[in-house]
Design a protein around this motif. Structure first.
Motif, mmCIF file in Angstrom:
data_model
loop_
_atom_site.group_PDB
_atom_site.id
_atom_site.type_symbol
_atom_site.label_atom_id
_atom_site.label_comp_id
_atom_site.label_asym_id
_atom_site.label_seq_id
_atom_site.Cartn_x
_atom_site.Cartn_y
_atom_site.Cartn_z
ATOM 1 N N ASN A 134 -5.216 -20.749 0.915
ATOM 2 C CA ASN A 134 -4.016 -20.158 0.328
ATOM 3 C C ASN A 134 -3.785 -18.773 0.908
ATOM 4 O O ASN A 134 -4.732 -18.027 1.136
ATOM 5 C CB ASN A 134 -4.188 -20.044 -1.193
ATOM 6 N N LEU A 135 -2.514 -18.471 1.122
ATOM 7 C CA LEU A 135 -2.159 -17.155 1.652
ATOM 8 C C LEU A 135 -1.592 -16.294 0.530
ATOM 9 O O LEU A 135 -0.816 -16.780 -0.303
ATOM 10 C CB LEU A 135 -1.105 -17.315 2.758
ATOM 11 N N HIS A 136 -1.999 -15.037 0.487
ATOM 12 C CA HIS A 136 -1.503 -14.091 -0.515
ATOM 13 C C HIS A 136 -1.037 -12.833 0.203
ATOM 14 O O HIS A 136 -1.553 -12.495 1.260
ATOM 15 C CB HIS A 136 -2.617 -13.699 -1.502
ATOM 16 N N ALA A 137 -0.088 -12.136 -0.402
ATOM 17 C CA ALA A 137 0.361 -10.865 0.164
ATOM 18 C C ALA A 137 0.298 -9.776 -0.891
ATOM 19 O O ALA A 137 0.646 -10.013 -2.054
ATOM 20 C CB ALA A 137 1.797 -10.994 0.679
ATOM 21 N N GLU A 138 -0.165 -8.617 -0.455
ATOM 22 C CA GLU A 138 -0.066 -7.435 -1.311
ATOM 23 C C GLU A 138 1.128 -6.641 -0.807
ATOM 24 O O GLU A 138 1.210 -6.298 0.376
ATOM 25 C CB GLU A 138 -1.341 -6.592 -1.209
ATOM 26 N N ILE A 144 1.094 -8.553 -6.118
ATOM 27 C CA ILE A 144 0.429 -9.595 -5.330
ATOM 28 C C ILE A 144 1.239 -10.891 -5.444
ATOM 29 O O ILE A 144 1.574 -11.312 -6.547
ATOM 30 C CB ILE A 144 -1.013 -9.857 -5.838
ATOM 31 N N VAL A 145 1.569 -11.480 -4.307
ATOM 32 C CA VAL A 145 2.345 -12.725 -4.287
ATOM 33 C C VAL A 145 1.493 -13.805 -3.639
ATOM 34 O O VAL A 145 0.908 -13.585 -2.576
ATOM 35 C CB VAL A 145 3.649 -12.541 -3.469
ATOM 36 N N SER A 146 1.422 -14.971 -4.282
ATOM 37 C CA SER A 146 0.608 -16.053 -3.746
ATOM 38 C C SER A 146 1.478 -17.198 -3.242
ATOM 39 O O SER A 146 2.491 -17.528 -3.847
ATOM 40 C CB SER A 146 -0.340 -16.571 -4.825
ATOM 41 N N GLY A 147 1.048 -17.785 -2.126
ATOM 42 C CA GLY A 147 1.755 -18.932 -1.558
ATOM 43 C C GLY A 147 2.623 -18.517 -0.392
ATOM 44 O O GLY A 147 3.488 -17.656 -0.518
ATOM 45 N N GLU A 148 2.388 -19.151 0.764
ATOM 46 C CA GLU A 148 3.097 -18.771 1.992
ATOM 47 C C GLU A 148 4.610 -18.805 1.811
ATOM 48 O O GLU A 148 5.322 -17.910 2.245
ATOM 49 C CB GLU A 148 2.698 -19.724 3.131
ATOM 50 N N ILE A 158 5.774 -5.744 2.969
ATOM 51 C CA ILE A 158 4.427 -6.291 2.858
ATOM 52 C C ILE A 158 3.411 -5.267 3.363
ATOM 53 O O ILE A 158 3.573 -4.709 4.446
ATOM 54 C CB ILE A 158 4.305 -7.593 3.685
ATOM 55 N N LYS A 159 2.386 -5.031 2.554
ATOM 56 C CA LYS A 159 1.330 -4.105 2.975
ATOM 57 C C LYS A 159 0.256 -4.844 3.771
ATOM 58 O O LYS A 159 -0.162 -4.432 4.834
ATOM 59 C CB LYS A 159 0.715 -3.434 1.747
ATOM 60 N N ARG A 160 -0.187 -5.989 3.224
ATOM 61 C CA ARG A 160 -1.201 -6.783 3.932
ATOM 62 C C ARG A 160 -1.192 -8.203 3.383
ATOM 63 O O ARG A 160 -0.701 -8.452 2.288
ATOM 64 C CB ARG A 160 -2.605 -6.179 3.750
ATOM 65 N N VAL A 161 -1.735 -9.129 4.159
ATOM 66 C CA VAL A 161 -1.918 -10.492 3.669
ATOM 67 C C VAL A 161 -3.403 -10.835 3.704
ATOM 68 O O VAL A 161 -4.160 -10.267 4.488
ATOM 69 C CB VAL A 161 -1.103 -11.531 4.480
#
Length: 317
Positions: A134-138, A144-148, A158-161
């Motif tokens: 699973n991919l997440h992004a901060e 925090i957002v989850s799911g590509e 986006i700060k980082r994934v």
């Protein structure tokens, strides 16, 4: 370099940019490997992933088709997407074949290898991981957002994934391909959702950092809403540096011709605009800049030219 063997080229990525690059390279005398993201969670890929607990097959399917030397009819069948019909609607035939072969062989990578034989694929195709990830992004604001598929929809910076569940186990064949390569190419494509899911896997990142190969990044031509709005070329490089470390990427390939107003207008509707190539800033970051006319002029959408790009990459070895 060992001249008795063909030069080894590894392409890393996913999405729509990667197959374009591979389609041209497969005709060159190179030993070609593709490392492909399996973090997708939308559409047919996402449904198969959830229902069958297999890695997302969609990006792999497109790479199989790009590297295949099969009859056009077989490829059309492989890429066929069912429109109606209850359970099948939206599924692509190739995704279903990958799911079936995974079930038959008991292993996703073995499934890919078997389908590669059927489709007469030139080169090796490695999923980033042999299991679901699973991919997440901060985001810059801490969310925090989850799911590509959800990440670009937020329309935030986006700060980082990062990926889960850890540890992600990439295939040893994939990390070895990077270590033994002569050229490693980071393909164009969605920066945070097609490129990053590969290179943030710890073992793959380490292999890229430690390879003796030249590492080049084919820079996107247009920005992408929800991922790289307002990003210049140097911003793309900075994001890569933040995720794989400075000094890892040696060169960047940029398109050096203006984008026509008509094409810009189409993209403006998606809030996408040409990436500004701030060449001096990129050079200050320690990268060699390779400027070429690498777009396909016959398309109304922006696509890299398969043959121009393949020639350019081959000339770099």
């Amino acid at each position: 370099m060992n001249h008795s063997k063909k030069p080894r080229v590894v392409v890393i990525g996913g999405g729509t940019g990667m197959p374009v690059l591979l389609r041209g390279l497969k005709y060159f005398p190179v030993d070609l490997s593709a490392i492909v993201t399996v973090a997708d969670d939308g559409g047919s890929s996402g449904r198969l992933r959830t229902e069958l607990a297999i890695p997302a097959p969609g990006d792999i399917r497109n790479v199989l088709a790009a590297l295949s030397d099969a009859e056009p009819m077989l490829l059309d069948l492989f890429q066929h997407r069912f429109v109606n019909g209850n359970g099948l609607s939206g599924h692509s035939m190739g995704n279903l074949l990958l799911a079936a072969m995974t079930s038959m062989t008991g292993d996703f990578y073995n499934g890919i290898k078997e389908i590669s034989k059927v489709l007469n694929v030139r080169g090796n195709i490695y999923p980033t991981a042999n299991h679901t990830m699973n991919l997440h992004a901060e985001m810059e604001d801490g969310m925090i957002v989850s799911g590509e598929s959800n990440i670009p929809k937020q329309n935030k910076k986006i700060k980082r994934v990062f990926v889960s569940p850890l540890p992600i186990q990439p295939l040893p064949e994939a990390t070895n391909a990077i270590k033994d390569a002569d050229l490693v190419v980071i393909a164009p494509g969605s920066l945070y959702t097609s490129i990053m899911p590969n290179i943030i896997v710890p073992e793959i990142r380490a292999a890229i950092q430690n390879t003796k190969a030249k590492v080049t990044y084919v820079c996107n031509v247009m920005t992408q809403q929800g991922e790289t709005s307002g990003y210049s070329a140097a911003d793309h490089v900075q994001a890569l540096h933040d995720h794989v470390g400075k000094g890892t990427i040696h060169s960047i390939i940029v398109h050096n011709q203006p984008i026509s107003p008509a094409v810009r207008k189409i993209y403006a509707e998606e809030n996408a605009e040409p990436v500004i190539y701030d060449i001096d800033r990129v050079r200050k970051m320690g990268l060699e800049v390779i400027e070429e006319d690498i777009l396909d002029r016959n398309k109304s959408t922006i696509r890299h030219d398969t043959n121009k790009l393949a020639h350019l990459l081959y000339s770099m070895i």
